[in-house]
Write a protein that holds these residues in place. Structure first.
Motif, PDB file in Angstrom:
ATOM      1  N   CYS A  31      12.748   6.384 -12.723  1.00  9.86           N
ATOM      2  CA  CYS A  31      11.336   6.691 -12.969  1.00  9.86           C
ATOM      3  C   CYS A  31      10.874   6.027 -14.266  1.00  9.86           C
ATOM      4  CB  CYS A  31      11.135   8.197 -13.058  1.00  9.86           C
ATOM      5  SG  CYS A  31       9.453   8.633 -13.544  1.00  9.86           S
ATOM      6  N   ASN A  33       8.408   6.684 -15.904  1.00 11.59           N
ATOM      7  CA  ASN A  33       7.755   7.656 -16.775  1.00 11.59           C
ATOM      8  C   ASN A  33       8.762   8.523 -17.519  1.00 11.59           C
ATOM      9  OD1 ASN A  33       5.389   9.059 -17.793  1.00 11.59           O
ATOM     10  ND2 ASN A  33       6.068  10.771 -16.528  1.00 11.59           N
ATOM     11  N   CYS A  34       9.760   9.045 -16.801  1.00 13.39           N
ATOM     12  CA  CYS A  34      10.669  10.000 -17.444  1.00 13.39           C
ATOM     13  C   CYS A  34      12.118   9.542 -17.454  1.00 13.39           C
ATOM     14  CB  CYS A  34      10.586  11.359 -16.751  1.00 13.39           C
ATOM     15  SG  CYS A  34      11.404  11.392 -15.131  1.00 13.39           S
ATOM     16  N   CYS A  54       7.799  11.107  -8.412  1.00  9.48           N
ATOM     17  CA  CYS A  54       9.056  11.353  -9.135  1.00  9.48           C
ATOM     18  C   CYS A  54       9.405  12.833  -9.029  1.00  9.48           C
ATOM     19  CB  CYS A  54       8.928  10.963 -10.610  1.00  9.48           C
ATOM     20  SG  CYS A  54      10.328  11.544 -11.599  1.00  9.48           S
ATOM     21  N   CYS A  57       9.585  14.424 -13.030  1.00 14.20           N
ATOM     22  CA  CYS A  57       8.405  14.655 -13.882  1.00 14.20           C
ATOM     23  C   CYS A  57       7.125  14.798 -13.061  1.00 14.20           C
ATOM     24  CB  CYS A  57       8.256  13.540 -14.912  1.00 14.20           C
ATOM     25  SG  CYS A  57       7.801  11.959 -14.191  1.00 14.20           S
ATOM     26  N   VAL A  59       5.188  12.686 -11.589  1.00 18.80           N
ATOM     27  CA  VAL A  59       4.130  11.674 -11.490  1.00 18.80           C
ATOM     28  C   VAL A  59       4.069  11.220 -10.046  1.00 18.80           C
ATOM     29  CG1 VAL A  59       4.255  10.815 -13.876  1.00 18.80           C
ATOM     30  CG2 VAL A  59       5.643   9.717 -12.084  1.00 18.80           C
TER      31      VAL A  59
HETATM   32 ZN   LIG Z   1       9.672  10.857 -13.619  1.00 15.77          ZN
END
Ligand SMILES: [Zn+2]
Length: 320
Positions: A31, A33-34, A54, A57, A59
């Protein structure tokens, strides 16, 4: 038919290594993002219909282009060039299958209503004038009036789908003392996007409540025909799959609903701006200039905005 492997290869170059699942459609990635641990691939991308999510997290979004725009912006143009700017519509087209046929009321374009000597036609003209609707505006939005039948003494707003076929209408009574201000066809409203024929999903759209608000909101305004946006609606899906940025311009008395819509869109990675109408006005009563000024001021919505709105409600004693 789309080439899953080719698109998967594009994605690995853009957001890093991944793997295609055994179903041959879902792909997993670290991911962006995380994910810190490259072994944990928790971002699932459905390469066929482009939804992504995801598990850690949360998203998510409805188009690969939206994913790239957020986490690998330098690749967005290449993606658009290869695969277009629209998201895949598989999860949409299933629902589109058989559009219901809409029966329209008897009506005439406003330009013809203007020429009529009929007292109902005169009442319609007077009403349009009272709402400051010019001939130009009436022409642009294909407004009609009805002097016969079930929509008599009403201004009719016809709607056309993406192919220019009539798909809905709503008719506002010109009389003050009427039990039904609006008359609508009895079809499933969540499958209707009002005047999609005029909508450009690749640029910011303005969501308003009703058809009169649409007249004030300039280009690319879509009425919700209410004050909520269902995540089951065609409108919602179109926004998400095109990652279309949104300006929310609902009337001042439905702030809580605005925040709820903003939160829903935000959770699907859609950019949302919230337009403040000020304390007095409804969108439909604004002039173009007033609306434009408010629109320019509209700021990007963040989850904290909703929380501080709710907190203000608590401290002023209103019930949530
Ligand atoms: Zn994530």
């Amino acid at each position: 038919v789309i080439d899953i492997n080719e698109r998967f290869a594009f994605l690995t170059k853009a957001i890093g290594p991944g793997a295609i699942a055994r179903d041959g459609v879902n792909a997993v990635f670290k991911c962006p993002n995380c994910g810190k641990d490259p072994k944990k691939m928790k971002l699932v991308v459905k390469i066929d219909d482009e939804r992504w999510h995801c598990w850690v997290c949360d998203v998510k979004g409805g188009s690969i282009r939206g994913l790239l725009r957020k986490y690998a912006p330098q690749t967005v143009n290449d993606w658009s060039r290869l695969y277009g700017t629209k998201g895949r519509s598989t999860f949409l087209d299933e629902t589109k299958a058989e559009a219901e046929k809409v029966e329209f009321p008897e009506m005439l374009p406003v330009s013809e209503i203007r020429l009529s000597k009929d007292p109902d036609a005169k009442a319609i003209c007077a009403y349009l004038k009272s709402r400051d609707i010019s001939d130009e505006l009436a022409y642009r939005y294909r407004l009609c009036g009805s002097i016969r039948g079930k929509a008599r003494r009403r201004v009719v707003f016809p709607s056309f789908d993406s192919e220019g076929l009539p798909n809905y209408w709503t008719a506002r009574s010109v009389d003050k003392n009427t039990t039904m201000r609006y008359l609508n066809p009895k079809i499933e409203r969540k499958d209707i996007i009002f005047n999609e024929v005029d909508t450009d999903w690749s640029s910011e759209i303005t969501l308003v409540e009703g058809p009169f608000d649409m007249l004030r909101a300039g280009d690319n305004a879509v009425p919700l025909l209410g004050s909520s946006l269902s995540n089951e609606s065609l409108l919602f899906r179109r926004i998400v799959e095109n990652a279309t940025p949104v300006v929310l311009a609902l009337d001042g008395d439905v702030k809580k609903k605005s925040h709820n819509i903003a939160r829903l869109l935000y959770s699907y990675d859609v950019e949302v701006r919230l337009l403040e109408t000020g304390n007095v006005k409804d969108v439909g009563d604004m002039t173009f200039e007033e609306f434009l000024t408010c629109k320019k001021r509209a700021t990007h919505w963040k989850p904290e905005d909703r929380l501080s709105f709710l907190i203000r409600g608590i401290s002023s004693g209103s019930i949530l």
